[in-house]
Design a protein around this motif. Structure first.
Motif, short mmCIF file in Angstrom:
data_model
loop_
_atom_site.label_atom_id
_atom_site.label_comp_id
_atom_site.label_asym_id
_atom_site.label_seq_id
_atom_site.Cartn_x
_atom_site.Cartn_y
_atom_site.Cartn_z
N VAL A 158 -0.39 1.46 3.69
CA VAL A 158 0.18 2.76 3.37
C VAL A 158 -0.47 3.23 2.07
O VAL A 158 -0.39 2.54 1.05
CB VAL A 158 1.70 2.70 3.21
N GLU A 159 -1.12 4.37 2.16
CA GLU A 159 -1.90 4.89 1.04
C GLU A 159 -2.88 3.79 0.59
O GLU A 159 -3.66 3.30 1.40
CB GLU A 159 -0.98 5.40 -0.08
N ASP A 160 -2.80 3.35 -0.67
CA ASP A 160 -3.77 2.36 -1.15
C ASP A 160 -3.17 0.96 -1.25
O ASP A 160 -3.68 0.11 -1.97
CB ASP A 160 -4.33 2.77 -2.50
N MET A 161 -2.08 0.72 -0.52
CA MET A 161 -1.40 -0.58 -0.60
C MET A 161 -1.28 -1.21 0.77
O MET A 161 -0.97 -0.52 1.76
CB MET A 161 -0.01 -0.40 -1.23
N THR A 162 -1.50 -2.52 0.83
CA THR A 162 -1.46 -3.24 2.09
C THR A 162 -0.38 -4.31 2.06
O THR A 162 -0.31 -5.12 1.13
CB THR A 162 -2.82 -3.91 2.38
#
Length: 648
Positions: free
Chosen positions: A56-60
């Motif tokens: 999600v966005e820049d986070m995994t």
């Protein structure tokens, strides 16, 4: 190592919280069911259950099978997810905080004792009861606010309005069955267009779009749904395509509320760790501002009764005013019947040694402090006879003899917090012509005490405990007609040529210079109590000790003295004494102080017969005593610390 936060639930709203916490430096472990049902799947970390990974966005976020695996993921700065809907991992993990972000509109098992900090999102939780804080989830002015007492706004079942559209933008299943998707998230749909179908026992049911817009949420294909189950979300703002891939403003706002709550509660706990005072039965250090000001002002007065100049008269007027206040507070007949001393130990010595004579019989109880016992033991050597019995009128009545001169007893125990029925004891004494001396060290300033209604002949009080005065001041109120020989003789300020000390009250029991500043502070403390109201103070302290008892009563191998589930907490002070297994009380008290900053009292508490009664002469007891200003957070912190010591 960074602090661990466990989040129950990984839907789109929960994901906003998870994202915020990870970005703020916390390790985050997400707990999910084996079949999560997120609608906005593109922005829900719960999808890692199915795919093993969710970005999600820049986070995994990654799925972990074990805590060891989860720890490795979190060490890399990413959130980890485990399938653990019941939160069983909390039995062995020690997170700083637990956040219930399931948004089930009811509490599915989160308890306040699961972590040092507990937070619930939305309706279904009560702050201060189920959790420490609740975060408002309803769109509007209150969205994201931290609630410390009470609940979030009740769920209306009506979705928030976006671009003028409310309930029509959310679609629910008309039948139970298996969902088959026709459209996909990010598709532009028209009202009436089939976006999915449900395979039911009776055939296939088409699910039409309810408005024109952007399909930003659709439950996973082949998911089994029940009738009324939320399955899709259409955004009327077709141009907001990127919203399908980014955390919503609502989720971010709620996440901010969670972060605020965690940091605030964590800060409060750290402040408590710096010093949680739990020894109010010994002395109350939380003096009101008025007390300190009164002491300081009186420092400029002269010596009461030692002249007719302005400074001396100011001191005399002030002390007489305090006599009036004390007489009013204890319902003593006249201000002149109030004498001040250096403390309740002096008051009790004056009463016992100034009334009893060789040949007299005195009755006391096994709940007494050494301030009563030691003077009586001394007098016993000089010819009085002493009986020690239980602290109730029936037991005392059985011990009365023809030569019984006095009954002396504590109104409240400094060890167990029990409060005794002095009114009936006083009535018994009055009917039998026996002097009744009441030790009110633990109750004056908490319970209303009336010399008249309680049939008290000599009321001894301590200034520095619940009366909120400074140390080094106390007194005794004496019923008219009761003669007491002075313990000390000397300067009185008048009749200087007499070889004997004055017999009139109050100077009869006051030799030398009085503690003017201390006495002034005592009055300010009593006035503060009058303005606050004893009932309010007492109920707050009793709530504190009842909560503490409930939180610790099931700790493994704990022994609590003089308190049970059926105890009447309205007849107790905020004192609780306990032990952990066979550990010495001093060892436990030291651990509480060194590791948690909790200041308790260990040992015998100057009440040896209480320990003989409970067979704790060698072990002693750990005494917790709380005040009016002790917070619920401090009570819970103390209980958590005691529990931690017990399970280690």
């Amino acid at each position: 190592m960074k602090e661990l936060v466990i989040v129950r639930g990984g839907g789109d709203i929960a994901t906003g919280t998870i994202y915020k916490l990870v970005k703020s430096g916390f390790r985050v472990l997400v707990l999910e069911t084996a079949a999560p049902s997120a609608i906005r799947r593109n922005v829900a970390f719960s999808e890692a259950v199915y795919d093993g990974i969710s970005k999600v966005e820049d986070m995994t976020c990654r799925l972990a099978a074990t805590y060891e695996e989860a720890e490795k993921i979190m060490e890399q700065g990413d959130p980890a997810l485990m399938i653990d809907p019941e939160g069983k991992c909390l039995e062995y993990l020690k997170p700083l905080a637990l956040v219930d972000a399931i948004l089930a509109k009811k509490n599915l098992g989160t308890r306040r004792d699961m972590a040092p900090v507990t937070i619930g999102l939305g309706p279904g939780f009560t702050a201060g009861k189920d959790v420490d804080a609740v975060i408002e989830t309803k769109r509007g002015h209150r969205l994201g606010r931290v609630i410390r007492e009470g609940k979030a706004i009740a769920n209306t079942g009506i979705p928030g309005v976006i671009a003028g559209v409310g309930k029509d933008r959310v679609i629910h299943s008309p039948e139970a069955g298996i969902l088959r998707n026709v459209c996909h998230i990010t598709d532009t749909v028209k009202k009436g267009q089939t976006i999915a179908r449900i395979e039911t026992e009776h055939g296939t049911v088409d699910i039409p779009a309810t408005i024109d817009g952007l399909l930003r949420g659709l439950i996973r294909d082949q998911y089994p749904v029940t009738k009324g189950f939320k399955i899709a979300d259409i955004d009327p703002r077709i141009e907001e395509y990127n919203n399908c891939f980014t955390i919503s403003d609502k989720a971010r706002c709620i996440g901010g509320g969670v972060l605020e709550a965690i940091l605030t509660l964590q800060s409060e706990r750290e402040t408590i760790k710096e010093g949680l005072y739990a020894d109010y039965a010994a002395t109350n250090p939380a003096k009101p501002r008025q007390v300190k000001e009164a002491v300081w002002k009186a420092m400029s007065y002269g010596n009461a009764g030692r002249g007719v100049h302005r400074a001396s008269l100011a001191a005399s007027r002030n002390i007489f005013q305090v006599r009036q206040t004390a007489a009013e507070f204890f319902q003593c007949s006249r201000p002149e019947q109030v004498s001040f001393t250096s403390g309740i130990t002096a008051s009790l010595n004056i009463a016992l040694k100034g009334i009893l004579n060789p040949g007299d019989h005195v009755i006391t109880t096994y709940m007494e402090h050494n301030s009563v016992l030691r003077p009586l033991y001394e007098l016993e050597k000089e010819g009085i006879s002493l009986t020690i019995t239980s602290p109730d009128a029936e037991s005392i009545a059985r011990e009365i003899r023809e030569n019984t001169r006095m009954v002396v007893m504590a109104h409240g125990s400094n060890v167990t917090g029990e409060v005794f029925d002095i009114q009936n004891v006083g009535k018994l004494c009055r009917e039998n012509g026996i002097v009744f001396v009441a030790d009110t060290a633990q109750t004056a300033g908490i319970f209303p005490i009336s010399m008249e209604k309680d049939n008290i002949d000599v009321l001894c009080f301590a200034g520095h405990k619940a009366l909120l005065g400074p140390q080094g001041v106390g007194g005794l109120c004496v019923r008219e007609g009761i003669k007491i020989r002075p313990l000390l003789t000397g300067g009185s300020g008048f009749d200087s040529f007499s070889r004997t000390h004055p017999e009139r009250m109050p100077e009869a029991l006051e030799a030398g210079t009085l503690n003017g500043p201390g006495i002034a502070g005592l009055e300010a403390g009593i006035r503060y109590l009058m303005s606050e109201g004893l009932d309010q103070i007492r109920m707050k302290e009793q709530e504190n000790i009842k909560l503490f008892y409930q939180l610790i009563k099931n700790i493994p191998d704990i022994r609590i003295y003089g308190m049970r589930d059926d105890s009447d907490f309205t007849k107790r002070t905020a004192v609780l004494s306990c032990n952990l297994g066979s550990y010495s009380s001093s060892e436990v008290s030291d651990e509480l102080a060194e590791r948690f900053g909790i200041q308790t009292r260990s040992g015998a508490h100057c009440a040896p017969l209480v320990h003989e009664y409970y067979k704790t002469k060698e072990q002693g007891m750990v005494r917790f005593s709380f005040g009016y200003d002790t917070t619920e957070e401090e009570i819970r912190f103390a209980a958590d610390a005691l529990n931690q010591l017990a399970v280690e």
